[in-house]
Design a protein around this motif. Structure first.
Motif, PDB file in Angstrom:
ATOM      1  N   UNK A 180      46.220 -35.998 -19.317  1.00  0.00           N
ATOM      2  CA  UNK A 180      45.525 -36.772 -20.352  1.00  0.00           C
ATOM      3  C   UNK A 180      44.045 -36.914 -20.003  1.00  0.00           C
ATOM      4  N   UNK A 181      43.212 -36.641 -20.992  1.00  0.00           N
ATOM      5  CA  UNK A 181      41.778 -36.793 -20.834  1.00  0.00           C
ATOM      6  C   UNK A 181      41.063 -35.574 -20.276  1.00  0.00           C
ATOM      7  N   UNK A 182      41.811 -34.575 -19.811  1.00  0.00           N
ATOM      8  CA  UNK A 182      41.190 -33.361 -19.270  1.00  0.00           C
ATOM      9  C   UNK A 182      40.672 -32.482 -20.397  1.00  0.00           C
ATOM     10  N   UNK A 183      39.501 -31.884 -20.208  1.00  0.00           N
ATOM     11  CA  UNK A 183      39.050 -30.882 -21.174  1.00  0.00           C
ATOM     12  C   UNK A 183      40.034 -29.708 -21.182  1.00  0.00           C
ATOM     13  N   UNK A 184      40.180 -29.048 -22.297  1.00  0.00           N
ATOM     14  CA  UNK A 184      41.246 -28.045 -22.458  1.00  0.00           C
ATOM     15  C   UNK A 184      41.229 -26.932 -21.422  1.00  0.00           C
TER      16      UNK A 184
END
Length: 70
Positions: free
Chosen positions: A41-45
């Motif tokens: 969650x919250x990580x760039x793709x």
């Protein structure tokens, strides 16, 4: 075979035809939301792609996935 209904037009049509659930794992700004797994969650793709690959390699699922992709 892998079908990801929210991914591309062909998969979208298959998903509609078979009443598959359309799951979105991205926020509007391209980060992973809660549907993408709590570890990501919250990580760039693109960072998430690397993190998921590393996670699968540690769990041995990655080797199984590669076998099925060929």
């Amino acid at each position: 075979m892998q079908i990801t209904p929210a991914h591309d037009p062909n998969d979208f049509e298959v998903g509609k035809r078979h009443n598959l659930e359309f799951i979105n794992v991205f926020t509007d700004d391209g980060k992973i939301n809660s549907s993408g797994g709590s570890d990501f969650v919250g990580m760039p793709r693109f960072k998430a792609r690397e993190a998921v690959t590393e996670f699968l390699q540690k769990k041995v699922f990655y080797a199984i996935y590669l076998i099925h992709e060929k």
